[in-house]
Design a protein around this motif. Sequence first.
Motif, PDB file in Angstrom:
ATOM      1  N   UNK A  25      37.591  43.277  42.899  1.00  0.00           N
ATOM      2  CA  UNK A  25      37.690  44.731  42.742  1.00  0.00           C
ATOM      3  C   UNK A  25      39.135  45.136  42.492  1.00  0.00           C
ATOM      4  N   UNK A  26      40.040  44.544  43.236  1.00  0.00           N
ATOM      5  CA  UNK A  26      41.474  44.815  43.108  1.00  0.00           C
ATOM      6  C   UNK A  26      42.248  43.518  43.238  1.00  0.00           C
ATOM      7  N   UNK A  27      43.553  43.651  43.482  1.00  0.00           N
ATOM      8  CA  UNK A  27      44.427  42.476  43.604  1.00  0.00           C
ATOM      9  C   UNK A  27      44.306  41.583  42.360  1.00  0.00           C
ATOM     10  N   UNK A  28      44.237  42.189  41.192  1.00  0.00           N
ATOM     11  CA  UNK A  28      43.977  41.425  39.979  1.00  0.00           C
ATOM     12  C   UNK A  28      45.211  40.807  39.349  1.00  0.00           C
ATOM     13  N   UNK A  29      46.405  41.156  39.816  1.00  0.00           N
ATOM     14  CA  UNK A  29      47.606  40.509  39.278  1.00  0.00           C
ATOM     15  C   UNK A  29      47.889  39.183  39.964  1.00  0.00           C
ATOM     16  N   UNK A  30      47.064  38.821  40.925  1.00  0.00           N
ATOM     17  CA  UNK A  30      47.201  37.503  41.560  1.00  0.00           C
ATOM     18  C   UNK A  30      45.855  36.782  41.482  1.00  0.00           C
ATOM     19  N   UNK A  31      45.848  35.553  40.995  1.00  0.00           N
ATOM     20  CA  UNK A  31      44.589  34.811  40.903  1.00  0.00           C
ATOM     21  C   UNK A  31      44.098  34.403  42.285  1.00  0.00           C
ATOM     22  N   UNK A  32      42.786  34.352  42.436  1.00  0.00           N
ATOM     23  CA  UNK A  32      42.172  33.910  43.693  1.00  0.00           C
ATOM     24  C   UNK A  32      41.138  32.841  43.359  1.00  0.00           C
TER      25      UNK A  32
END
Length: 414
Positions: free
Chosen positions: A235-242
């Motif tokens: 949903x968010x935190x898209x500038x860091x890959x997970x």
Amino acid sequence: MAVGFRLGSLVSRSFRNALSGMSTAPSRGITSVIDPSIGLSEEQQEFQKVAFDFASKEMAPNMALWDEKEIFPVETMKKAAQLGFGGIYTRPDVGGSGLSRLDTSIIFEALSTGCVSTTAYMSIHNMCVWMIDTFGNDEQRHRFCPSLCSMEKFASYCLTEPGSGSDAASLLTSAKRDGDRYILNGSKAFISGGGDTDVYVVMCRTGGSGSRGISCLVVEKGTPGLSFGKKEKKVGWNSQPTRAVIFEDCVVPVTNRLGEEGQGFGIAMKGLNGGRINIASCSLGAAHASVLLSRDHLVVRKQFGEPLANNQYLQFRLAEMATQLVTARLIVRHAAQALQEEHSNAATLCAMAKLYATDECFKVCNQALQMHGGYGYLKDYAVQQFVRDIRVHQILEGTNEVMRMIVARNILQG
């Protein structure tokens, strides 16, 4: 090479050099009642100015693009490391800035006004560097920390597993001793930076069940047996890959163990105390930016022939948002100071700060979106990204339900 922060006059000198050519005022037109520089020393205000300026010039203009394209902004973070943001509370002899937990909170709050997602990853990276610096021996510190402080290399924290989230002591990833090496098997879930980072601080089971059987290993990218799952869609935190981090007969030298066998759970929890302050600080930055965005929108937007700013109901809501922000900031900074001073209740205060700040700051950002009306739901407006990016802060670094358990346990035992 990172421009390390130093205590005393050297701090001022380093930052005055960094400030040359930069705006010395926070870039978002801060009003007096919510001014985050209130109560700070002159040196802390200098750190803050550098962070605000970096957020305004290097992060905010790219925040939406990084989110939309899911870009991990490596080069931007390397620029941040040149200002000392790669190892903020790591010791200077290995390239760190040697600043306090309060200084760190101030910096992460300011950076998050430019991009919460990127700053949150940087906070996790800083936690990993601190863990190696604090619990590693001299050889480990000098082998890993300098390249992490300069962000030539990046770090990830590996605790959570598919079957152990809040109950971290039940983790199953195993490390079997085989002479001068460990054979590591298992998997970790929801790992920030997973697959794109270079160093993985991994909690694994070297002994029996429970927290006393857990140890901490540093696993380097490229180690045979180390692999990664698919990149998660979030949903968010898209500038860091997970991604999931997977170990299949992964061979790790014993020289990569931090501390002794069985000390891993304690290392993990001490890391998380600071991590909770860091992530709460990122929430503060999002809420701060959202209050200012709301203020500007109310002044400009007209309905029924007059600015929304003239509507008393909206004035009251703005006042409540500002009060929530300032109150959250105070508890976070209080907990940061307690952690720095190793207060006996520091862990509980960190839990309280994380619980309160992440809950209240999300409410602030969500209310800011509501104030924007339909515009707030458009991706052309930054407020929606702040809402999406900080929602996860109520879950990670220990869910807020677990934070309540920690606080209640402390009170009942007192």
